[in-house]
Design a protein around this motif. Structure first.
Motif, PDB file in Angstrom:
ATOM      1  N   ARG A  22       0.848  -1.189   0.000  1.00  0.00           N
ATOM      2  CA  ARG A  22       0.000   0.000   0.000  1.00  0.00           C
ATOM      3  C   ARG A  22       0.891   1.249   0.000  1.00  0.00           C
ATOM      4  O   ARG A  22       1.822   1.363   0.807  1.00  0.00           O
ATOM      5  CB  ARG A  22      -0.903   0.033   1.236  1.00  0.00           C
ATOM      6  N   VAL A  23       0.571   2.199  -0.898  1.00  0.00           N
ATOM      7  CA  VAL A  23       1.306   3.466  -1.006  1.00  0.00           C
ATOM      8  C   VAL A  23       0.344   4.603  -0.685  1.00  0.00           C
ATOM      9  O   VAL A  23      -0.645   4.821  -1.403  1.00  0.00           O
ATOM     10  CB  VAL A  23       1.905   3.653  -2.415  1.00  0.00           C
ATOM     11  N   VAL A  24       0.632   5.329   0.389  1.00  0.00           N
ATOM     12  CA  VAL A  24      -0.217   6.459   0.817  1.00  0.00           C
ATOM     13  C   VAL A  24       0.360   7.751   0.225  1.00  0.00           C
ATOM     14  O   VAL A  24       1.530   8.071   0.459  1.00  0.00           O
ATOM     15  CB  VAL A  24      -0.263   6.551   2.355  1.00  0.00           C
ATOM     16  N   PRO A  25      -0.420   8.508  -0.561  1.00  0.00           N
ATOM     17  CA  PRO A  25       0.103   9.764  -1.157  1.00  0.00           C
ATOM     18  C   PRO A  25       0.283  10.860  -0.107  1.00  0.00           C
ATOM     19  O   PRO A  25      -0.308  10.822   0.968  1.00  0.00           O
ATOM     20  CB  PRO A  25      -0.984  10.132  -2.172  1.00  0.00           C
ATOM     21  N   GLN A  26       1.108  11.831  -0.495  1.00  0.00           N
ATOM     22  CA  GLN A  26       1.373  12.954   0.408  1.00  0.00           C
ATOM     23  C   GLN A  26       0.088  13.770   0.616  1.00  0.00           C
ATOM     24  O   GLN A  26      -0.657  14.026  -0.311  1.00  0.00           O
ATOM     25  CB  GLN A  26       2.469  13.853  -0.179  1.00  0.00           C
ATOM     26  N   SER A  43       0.729   6.752   7.565  1.00  0.00           N
ATOM     27  CA  SER A  43       1.191   8.062   7.103  1.00  0.00           C
ATOM     28  C   SER A  43       1.629   7.959   5.643  1.00  0.00           C
ATOM     29  O   SER A  43       1.747   6.856   5.095  1.00  0.00           O
ATOM     30  CB  SER A  43       2.352   8.522   7.981  1.00  0.00           C
ATOM     31  N   PRO A  44       1.887   9.073   4.960  1.00  0.00           N
ATOM     32  CA  PRO A  44       2.302   9.002   3.560  1.00  0.00           C
ATOM     33  C   PRO A  44       3.574   8.181   3.376  1.00  0.00           C
ATOM     34  O   PRO A  44       4.527   8.295   4.155  1.00  0.00           O
ATOM     35  CB  PRO A  44       2.531  10.474   3.202  1.00  0.00           C
ATOM     36  N   GLY A  45       3.560   7.320   2.343  1.00  0.00           N
ATOM     37  CA  GLY A  45       4.716   6.475   2.047  1.00  0.00           C
ATOM     38  C   GLY A  45       4.301   5.043   1.728  1.00  0.00           C
ATOM     39  O   GLY A  45       3.121   4.756   1.484  1.00  0.00           O
TER      40      GLY A  45
END
Length: 317
Positions: A22-26, A43-45
């Motif tokens: 899973r990739v969380v955008p800024q 958190s983002p990342g």
């Protein structure tokens, strides 16, 4: 048959990998649920989650957001109906609270702001609501920010965009403003006339004072001139009297001839006289003039003798 099984296995592998990575955008935070229960926040990342057991709950926007407040009719304290709209700037600080403490964050915040707008404006008169927009914004911000704090939300600003009274009320306000301006214009004009009258009166007063001062000075100068003339006349009369007492008749002739000549001068300057007749005593006047000449010669001789006496050397002892 074997190719179909292989294709299914490949699809399952891709699905598992998609659920695993899973990739969380800024600017966003995602909540993690385990069998439907909140566990943590991503958190983002880049993150890894075990499929099936863990899943993504809510994707929360952590950036500052703008919420438009639609127009609504509000009744002020003095029963005036105004139409009000605004805008709200808010930011999510706690993704878990914003996701699970309130069902619909934007709808709840919008209802809260609209309700408090009616409350704040309802406690103010129309004139206050039109002139104290900053105070309205400050009151709304304080109330709404305290109410949204349990939701993990920070309300940064609330701005009232427009407060529009009804058309008939606007026309009445325009007439009132026009009357007030005309009143101020009349007051200023009357004040100008008053100041002009005061300045004119002051000028006339100063003019009269200066004229009186001038007349006073002129009278003083004339009196001083008459006084000096009288002193000269008295001195001349005294000198003539002394000359007569010493036996010099020519001094008397000089005095009489001087007065006689002055009288003839006044007669000649009279505007009603077209012709001047010399009296029979003209010969007497000539004799007086001769006496004057003799008196002048005598006086000149005495002055020369005095000068010679001053210049003569002192006698030798």
């Amino acid at each position: 048959m074997g190719s179909i099984v292989a294709l299914v296995i490949i699809v399952l592998v891709f699905v598992v990998l998609a659920k695993l990575v899973r990739v969380v955008p800024q600017g966003y935070e995602w909540t993690v649920e385990r069998f439907g229960k909140y566990i943590s926040t991503l958190s983002p990342g880049l993150h890894f989650l075990i499929p099936v057991m863990y899943g993504i709950g809510r994707k929360m926007n952590m950036m500052e957001q703008v919420l438009d407040v639609p127009s609504q009719d509000v009744i002020t304290k003095d029963n005036a109906v105004v139409r009000v709209d605004g805008v709200v700037f808010y930011q999510v600080l706690d993704a878990a609270k914003a996701a699970y403490e309130v069902a619909n964050l934007q709808q709840a915040a919008l209802a809260l702001v609209m309700t408090n707008i009616r409350t704040v404006l309802g406690s103010m008169d129309l004139d206050e609501s039109l002139s104290q927009r900053d105070a309205i914004n400050a009151k709304l911000l304080k109330v709404v920010d305290e109410a949204t704090h349990p939701w993990g939300v920070k309300v940064n600003r609330i701005e009232i965009k427009d407060i529009a009274p009804p058309r008939d009320l606007i026309d009445s306000m325009a007439r009132q403003m026009k009357a007030e301006r005309e009143k101020r214009a009349n007051i200023l004009e009357a004040e100008g006339f008053r100041q002009a009258a005061i300045l004119k009166a002051e000028g006339e007063k100063q003019s009269v004072i200066l004229a009186a001062e001038g007349e006073k000075e002129a009278a003083f100068r004339a009196a001083e001139a008459r006084e000096r003339s009288a002193e000269a006349e008295a001195k001349a009369t005294s000198m003539v009297s002394e000359a007569i007492a010493s036996g010099n008749v020519n001094a008397l002739n000089y005095f009489i001839a001087n007065k006689y000549v002055e009288a003839l001068k006044e007669m000649a300057n009279s505007p009603n006289q077209k012709m001047l007749l010399l009296p029979m005593e003209a010969t007497g006047i000539l004799g007086s003039l001769a006496g004057i000449a003799e008196l002048a010669k005598e006086s000149l001789g005495q002055q020369q003798e005095k000068i010679a006496a001053r210049r003569a050397p002192p006698p030798v002892s």
